[in-house]
Scaffold this motif. Sequence first.
Motif, short mmCIF file in Angstrom:
data_model
loop_
_atom_site.label_atom_id
_atom_site.label_comp_id
_atom_site.label_asym_id
_atom_site.label_seq_id
_atom_site.Cartn_x
_atom_site.Cartn_y
_atom_site.Cartn_z
N TYR A 197 0.64 -1.16 -0.01
CA TYR A 197 0.52 -0.19 0.03
C TYR A 197 0.60 1.02 -0.10
O TYR A 197 0.48 2.04 -1.15
CB TYR A 197 -0.81 -0.15 1.21
CG TYR A 197 -1.81 -0.63 0.76
CD1 TYR A 197 -3.12 -1.13 0.53
CD2 TYR A 197 -1.96 -2.40 1.43
CE1 TYR A 197 -4.18 -1.80 0.07
CE2 TYR A 197 -3.03 -3.22 2.04
CZ TYR A 197 -3.94 -2.95 0.52
OH TYR A 197 -5.42 -4.20 1.02
N LYS A 198 1.91 0.88 1.04
CA LYS A 198 2.79 2.37 0.81
C LYS A 198 2.92 3.03 -0.73
O LYS A 198 3.15 3.50 -1.21
CB LYS A 198 3.52 1.66 1.31
CG LYS A 198 5.02 3.15 2.17
CD LYS A 198 6.14 3.52 2.43
CE LYS A 198 7.27 2.53 1.57
NZ LYS A 198 7.94 2.37 2.89
N HIS A 199 3.78 1.63 -1.44
CA HIS A 199 4.40 2.06 -3.05
C HIS A 199 3.20 2.14 -3.45
O HIS A 199 3.85 3.14 -4.12
CB HIS A 199 5.07 0.56 -2.94
CG HIS A 199 6.24 0.20 -2.21
ND1 HIS A 199 6.67 -1.14 -2.44
CD2 HIS A 199 7.22 1.26 -1.97
CE1 HIS A 199 7.79 -1.16 -1.71
NE2 HIS A 199 8.38 0.78 -0.96
N LEU A 200 2.32 1.27 -3.90
CA LEU A 200 1.27 2.27 -4.44
C LEU A 200 0.81 3.59 -4.32
O LEU A 200 0.38 4.16 -5.00
CB LEU A 200 -0.25 1.78 -4.14
CG LEU A 200 -1.42 1.61 -4.49
CD1 LEU A 200 -1.04 1.60 -5.97
CD2 LEU A 200 -2.76 1.20 -4.33
N LEU A 201 0.37 3.65 -3.20
CA LEU A 201 0.06 5.60 -2.71
C LEU A 201 1.43 6.44 -3.07
O LEU A 201 1.49 7.47 -3.62
CB LEU A 201 0.42 5.54 -1.06
CG LEU A 201 -0.08 6.65 -0.95
CD1 LEU A 201 -1.70 7.88 -1.83
CD2 LEU A 201 -0.30 7.33 1.13
N LEU A 202 2.48 5.89 -3.08
CA LEU A 202 3.39 6.77 -3.37
C LEU A 202 3.83 6.81 -5.10
O LEU A 202 3.67 7.92 -5.57
CB LEU A 202 5.46 6.01 -2.85
CG LEU A 202 5.68 6.33 -2.06
CD1 LEU A 202 6.66 5.33 -1.60
CD2 LEU A 202 5.51 8.18 -1.54
N GLY A 203 3.47 5.86 -5.36
CA GLY A 203 3.06 5.90 -7.21
C GLY A 203 1.95 7.02 -7.76
O GLY A 203 2.44 7.67 -8.77
N ILE A 204 1.14 6.61 -7.18
CA ILE A 204 -0.12 7.51 -7.42
C ILE A 204 0.37 8.61 -7.36
O ILE A 204 0.18 10.15 -7.77
CB ILE A 204 -1.26 7.42 -6.20
CG1 ILE A 204 -1.83 5.47 -6.59
CG2 ILE A 204 -2.48 8.68 -6.53
CD1 ILE A 204 -2.83 6.01 -5.68
#
Length: 479
Positions: free
Chosen positions: A450-457
């Motif tokens: 989830y952390k990486h997903l949010l950073l990507g967004i």
Amino acid sequence: MTAALQAQELPRLTWRQRLLRLMPWHKRLALLACLGIFSWAGSGMLHPLMGYLQPRPQTMATPQQVLPLDHLRSPAQVLGAAGVAQVQGLRLLVLAGEPYYQARLAGELQPRYWHARSGQAVELVAAHAESLARHYLGRDEPLAYAGSIERFTGEYAFINRLLPVARVDTQRDDSLRLYVDLFHDRLGTMVDERKAWFSAFFQTMHRFRWLDAAGPLRPVLMLVLLASIVSATLFGVALFIARRRARTFNRRLHGWWGLGLALATLSFASSGAWHLLHKQGAQPWPAPFVPSFNVAELDKAPAADWLLAGEELYMLSLLELDGKPIWRAQGQQFASMSSLHYLDAQGRELGNDTPRRYAQQRLDHYAKSLGLGEAQTLTLQHSFDHEYGFVFKRLPVFKASYADAHNTALFIDPLDGALASRVQDADRTEGWAFAYLHKWEFLAGLGNGYKHLLLGIVALAHVLLALVGLSLLRRGQHR
């Protein structure tokens, strides 16, 4: 007098009008900032994907094969007969069920091997490397040793830490290759074509490796772009406050979008600039400690009476203590309990304080080079933390703290005495800022996914914001 009266009659600018005068500068700096945003945010979106697609080994544990200690010749008999007078490292290992002495010689990148029973010199570099690769792959498949490297490269980067390493190529469709440390049987990394492409793209776009040959021009250009991002963001916020309402929907969208991302933008850019400046000002590490052993002193062959009660050995390697060779023996007792003990060159047990004394002597070597004085504390660390992060690879390590002006801490690998890390107050502060402002470790509780997903967004949102801004600028020029 007339000029003075006219000057007094000029209307004073309001604070809104003063802020609105920043508009031309916001546009100019935003053009420059877009170069950085497209490079850093665009490649930053790939970073989580790189981690997700990283090839994974079957195990990270080093091989544990029982060392046969019967009918062995001494290192002096075997290496002495081959004309080897000194070695920088020596250990006993087993390959295909046979015991071998592996020696590290001065000026040679690859280790050399001798059968510990017959004394015959054997070319085993390729076989050893391929054996390690099969262990970490967890399966038997066609492999080919592809040489050894002693310097970090674009594919085998500094983050992997271990050198020298041997490269082993598979015959898979993805061209997977493994980098293994032959001297300690550790895995450096695994790289397939997908990871190689992503890494090359990330190095080129995020770290501007295409400017490496330009020397100081690379960090200067990066700092200019980072400064333009920070300035354009601050000017944009000021303009948003000064304007009561933008003329068009697209401008209002751009303003609200930029305001929503402002803190994230400042977080990424400022911490990135700090990280870059910190790396540019980093002091070089001291020269590594390189032991030298006289082979003639190693006239006692490892034997079964070197074992503890119920012990099986997996590792037996040579270290230097008080200027003399000692053996580091690691294995398992009674099939359930790990064992670690030290012996002198004749196989006699050394005291329980030996590992600390060894670590202290290696630390003293580095502390002397750095002018640190005596260590205030010495502890054994078994896990990574904010000070000694996972990027340093090696565990366990001995940590020594010093009372110098920078509160320096040194970390030593007990396996070979290598300096694993040097951390000072400036490193701790910058490391905290980079972890929480750039990598957003405060989201770690959500899980890496989830952390990486949010950073990507968030990174994607920056790219889209820049595109909207360029579109508005283009329309304004055509009017």
